[in-house]
Write a protein that holds these residues in place. Structure first.
Motif, PDB file in Angstrom:
ATOM      1  N   GLU A 156      -4.842  -5.168 -11.322  1.00  0.00           N
ATOM      2  CA  GLU A 156      -3.957  -5.272 -10.274  1.00  0.00           C
ATOM      3  C   GLU A 156      -3.143  -6.661 -10.446  1.00  0.00           C
ATOM      4  O   GLU A 156      -4.016  -7.771 -10.520  1.00  0.00           O
ATOM      5  N   GLY A 167     -12.896  -4.316  -3.342  1.00  0.00           N
ATOM      6  CA  GLY A 167     -12.411  -4.579  -2.021  1.00  0.00           C
ATOM      7  C   GLY A 167     -12.526  -6.140  -1.695  1.00  0.00           C
ATOM      8  O   GLY A 167     -13.525  -6.680  -2.191  1.00  0.00           O
ATOM      9  N   TRP A 205      -3.640  -0.185  -2.031  1.00  0.00           N
ATOM     10  CA  TRP A 205      -4.733  -0.818  -1.348  1.00  0.00           C
ATOM     11  C   TRP A 205      -4.521  -0.222   0.139  1.00  0.00           C
ATOM     12  O   TRP A 205      -3.286  -0.015   0.677  1.00  0.00           O
ATOM     13  N   LEU A 216      -9.326  -5.373   2.689  1.00  0.00           N
ATOM     14  CA  LEU A 216      -8.575  -4.593   1.903  1.00  0.00           C
ATOM     15  C   LEU A 216      -9.368  -4.006   0.859  1.00  0.00           C
ATOM     16  O   LEU A 216     -10.381  -4.435   0.292  1.00  0.00           O
ATOM     17  N   SER A 217      -9.052  -2.711   0.406  1.00  0.00           N
ATOM     18  CA  SER A 217      -9.797  -1.894  -0.562  1.00  0.00           C
ATOM     19  C   SER A 217      -8.780  -1.199  -1.351  1.00  0.00           C
ATOM     20  O   SER A 217      -7.717  -0.838  -0.818  1.00  0.00           O
ATOM     21  N   ALA A 218      -9.268  -0.794  -2.621  1.00  0.00           N
ATOM     22  CA  ALA A 218      -8.476   0.080  -3.401  1.00  0.00           C
ATOM     23  C   ALA A 218      -9.420   0.651  -4.422  1.00  0.00           C
ATOM     24  O   ALA A 218     -10.436   0.310  -4.701  1.00  0.00           O
TER      25      ALA A 218
END
Length: 401
Positions: free
Chosen positions: A23, A324, A34, A77-79
């Motif tokens: 990213e 995250g 995200w 925040l997470s992805a």
């Protein structure tokens, strides 16, 4: 069995690096990848992420990251990873990203987490209670608490283990690169700006294993063990009349004031002063104890519960599927960028050359220029506030004086 030339060449060729996540946040599509954990905290507690190049960016205005933008807020925040990482494949695990504290950070976290969960991972509820496999990155609060967290999940103990020795971190306003590698041979290494700052065996630096030895439960200190190194001298005797020496005596140099009237003021008494002859309560002198045996040491025996774990490195035994940030910052202004999760340190270093190191020197030049300009402006402002000497002379030299 026969091998073709192509098959033989394939055996000799190095295995291609696997990239599980990358990213760079350079366009608005990052928001599609995200998720903000809106169910973790209330809107008033969750800080907003801004998408910005920040100040003195060595990569130009289009080289952006995500930045904490509100003071005294939680940030989440997470992805999902592009591909799950599974420790059973016995590959290196490499996590790398950059951190830039533009705000002169005083207290706040800047670490990221590698997470299991798969299809059951709830991005909306991701927060401090969410299980994680790795927590890695800088955490600063005050001048004495500055460290790079390295916390790894132990499957055998089912708990998260903090590295026992402190790992340094950077707290200035420039971008810094943080890299962690966990190897299948149960070793690890931490790099800051591509310089190794901590490395070793997992069982030496973390409490993955029970101790090899324990105190013998069947042994205890003998009742006649003498561990007093010094004792009062039995032959030392208190001098005769020692207790009759007062702690204070009348000041021999004091004299009654000339204006003292015994009838009006009462009988004059000199003030009291410390008695130089008084040595305090008497104590016998101390001597070496002839029966002293030294400190008693509890005998150690092999720990029957000790067992080496070949899979300490397997923090993602059940697959890691997400990455995250779950943070608290008192003073916001931290920028995160250029994240990569891979199985190759060389691949991570290559990515760092294309990003961090490509921008590093230009950023430092821009920072130094901005700092110099600010100092010059502050100096000019101070000089402008100073009184004019000529005006002062005219004022003091008027007819009124």
């Amino acid at each position: 069995m026969k091998f073709t030339l192509a098959a033989f060449t394939a055996l000799l060729a190095p295995t291609a690096a696997e990239i599980y996540f990358k990213e760079q946040f350079n366009d608005d599509t990052w928001k599609e990848r995200w998720t903000v954990p809106s169910d973790w905290k209330s809107p008033s507690e969750l800080g907003e992420w801004s998408h910005t190049a920040g100040e003195f960016n060595g990569g130009g205005p289009d080289d952006k990251g995500i930045k904490t933008s509100q003071d005294a807020r939680f940030y989440g925040l997470s992805a999902p990873l592009s591909k799950p990482f599974n420790s059973s494949e016995k590959k290196d695990l490499v996590i790398q990203y950059t951190v830039k504290h533009e705000q002169k950070i005083d207290c706040g976290g800047a670490y990221l987490k590698l997470l299991p969960g798969g299809k059951n991972f709830d991005a909306k509820k991701f927060g401090g209670e969410t299980p994680y496999a790795v927590m890695f990155g800088p955490d600063i609060c005050g001048s004495s608490n500055k460290r790079t967290h390295v916390i790894l999940h132990s499957n055998k103990k089912d708990e998260n283990l903090l590295i026992k020795k402190n790992v340094s971190c950077e707290d200035n306003q420039l971008t810094h690169l943080y890299t962690l590698i966990i190897r299948p041979d149960n070793t690890f290494e931490v790099f800051v700006d591509n310089k190794s700052v901590r490395s070793g065996k997992l069982d030496d630096e973390f409490d993955f294993l029970a101790p090899k030895e324990i105190k013998d439960p069947d042994q205890s200190k003998p009742t006649d063990w003498v561990d007093e190194k010094r004792i009062p001298d039995p032959d030392d005797v208190k001098p005769e009349g020692y207790d009759d020496i007062p702690a204070e005596i009348p000041d021999p140099d004091a004299t009654k004031p000339d204006d003292w009237d015994d009838e009006d003021d009462g009988e004059w008494e000199p003030p009291m002063v410390d008695n130089p002859e008084y040595k305090g309560p008497w104590k016998p002198k101390m001597i070496d104890n002839p029966d002293y045996k030294g400190p008693w040491k509890h005998p150690m025996i092999p720990n029957p519960e000790y067992e080496y774990d070949d899979e300490m490195f397997a923090v993602c035994k059940d697959e890691c599927t997400h990455i995250g940030f779950e943070l608290w910052q008192v003073k916001s202004g931290t920028i995160f960028d250029d994240i990569i999760v891979t199985d190759s340190l060389e691949e991570a270093q290559k990515f760092a050359e294309e990003t961090f190191f490509k921008k590093k020197d230009v950023e430092k030049e821009l920072f130094d220029e901005a700092k110099k300009k600010k100092e010059e402006e502050e100096k000019a402002a101070r000089e402008a506030d100073m009184p004019d000497d000529e005006d002062d002379e005219d004022f003091m030299g008027g007819d009124e004086f």
